[in-house]
Design a protein around this motif. Structure first.
Motif, PDB file in Angstrom:
ATOM      1  N   SER A  74      -5.583  -2.648  -3.832  1.00  0.00           N
ATOM      2  CA  SER A  74      -5.819  -2.199  -5.204  1.00  0.00           C
ATOM      3  C   SER A  74      -7.075  -2.839  -5.799  1.00  0.00           C
ATOM      4  O   SER A  74      -7.812  -2.199  -6.558  1.00  0.00           O
ATOM      5  CB  SER A  74      -4.601  -2.521  -6.081  1.00  0.00           C
ATOM      6  N   THR A 121       0.818  -1.214   0.000  1.00  0.00           N
ATOM      7  CA  THR A 121       0.000   0.000   0.000  1.00  0.00           C
ATOM      8  C   THR A 121       0.847   1.258   0.000  1.00  0.00           C
ATOM      9  O   THR A 121       0.402   2.318  -0.458  1.00  0.00           O
ATOM     10  CB  THR A 121      -0.934   0.019   1.221  1.00  0.00           C
ATOM     11  N   ALA A 157      -5.832   6.570  -6.832  1.00  0.00           N
ATOM     12  CA  ALA A 157      -6.791   5.589  -7.351  1.00  0.00           C
ATOM     13  C   ALA A 157      -7.778   6.266  -8.283  1.00  0.00           C
ATOM     14  O   ALA A 157      -8.481   7.211  -7.876  1.00  0.00           O
ATOM     15  CB  ALA A 157      -7.521   4.913  -6.199  1.00  0.00           C
TER      16      ALA A 157
END
Length: 304
Positions: free
Chosen positions: A227, A102, A250
């Motif tokens: 993800s 992450t 994102a």
């Protein structure tokens, strides 16, 4: 079959240097040690290689037969040694460290660019693995350090906590909560939520913060990687709760601060107990920590 390289080295040196004393001087050994090595070699072969008198050293028939083979074998060993040493001198130097996926996906590139400017001759290998795997890499010496979570580990690693990262709600831009300044967990009742399980470690952090209240929410989906959960959100399958930095890039997702309760994880650099990082590893560690702190400062400013 065991090969007595030390014995063969002593045998060759005695012949080429002309005696036990000059051979001992050449090998930086005592004369007794050289004699012991030769005797051990002769015992393993079951025959004498040299006859020794007060005036001279003479090869036996076995010694004369063995000498050219030993000389050739030693020359090939020396050549192989030089080849490996030259390769080591010209091969790229690698810096290996671990980092949570992450963080690796969003924070590594800027720090790596700065590191490459400072250390252009050093190649970098990133082990983007789970908390447990990073701890094992560091313990085994595979990685110089790891950027992970502050948690107990069975290896007794040193842990330097350097930041607190809040969790945020990730939702589609057109969702009703996307316009909220802050989202209380109570407003998530009935919403399809996407749970992120092991190996990310996010689920355990959220469960600890919510306690038994976690059972009151509708966990419609579960993914192992952040993800994937964010992609689910972008495609309208539900909402998810993620570490703030993991969602900064994102596509198709906006984030909002959470409250009641707020959830956070503590980031830490893990190293072997008592280890002192090499200068290049220390530089990489400092650059990455600084990058993460700067990004978190920006997150906190947006929340203020």
């Amino acid at each position: 079959m065991q090969i007595d390289f030390l014995g063969m080295q002593a045998f060759l040196c005695i012949v080429e240097q002309g005696g036990f004393l000059p051979a001992a001087t050449h090998l930086n050994l005592s004369q007794t040690a050289v004699s012991h090595r030769l005797r051990k070699l002769e015992d393993s072969l079951g025959m004498k290689l040299l006859t020794r008198t007060t005036r001279a050293i003479t090869l036996t028939d076995a010694g004369r037969a063995l000498l050219p083979r030993v000389r050739k074998a030693m020359q090939e060993l020396e050549l192989s040694y030089d080849t490996v040493r030259q390769h080591a001198g010209s091969a790229p130097h690698w810096l290996v460290f671990g980092c949570l996926p992450t963080l690796a996906a969003t924070q590594l590139s800027p720090a790596l660019l700065r590191f490459a400017t400072q250390h252009p001759d050093i190649s970098v290998r990133v082990l983007d693995d789970s908390i447990g795997e990073i701890a094992e890499h560091v313990h085994n010496g595979t990685a110089a350090f790891g950027v992970s979570l502050a948690s107990s580990n069975r290896f007794g690693l040193d842990m330097d906590v350097f930041a607190e990262e809040p969790f945020v709600l990730a939702c589609p831009p057109r969702h009703r909560l996307a316009r909220a300044r802050e989202v209380d967990w109570e407003r998530l009742r009935g919403e399809p939520l996407i749970r992120i399980s092991l190996p990310a470690g996010n689920a355990a952090t959220i469960d600890d913060a919510l306690g038994d209240r976690r059972l009151q929410f509708r966990w419609a989906y579960e993914a192992q990687h952040t993800s994937i959960a964010l992609d689910f959100v972008a495609n309208g399958l539900g909402l998810t709760v993620v570490p703030a930095l993991s969602a900064t890039r994102a596509p198709g997702v906006v984030t909002r601060p959470l409250a009641g309760p707020s959830v956070a994880r503590h980031l830490a650099v893990v190293t072997r107990h008592g280890a002192v990082l090499a200068p290049a590893a220390q530089a990489m560690r400092d650059l990455l920590v600084a990058e993460i702190r700067d990004r978190l400062a920006a997150v906190h400013e947006r929340r203020a």
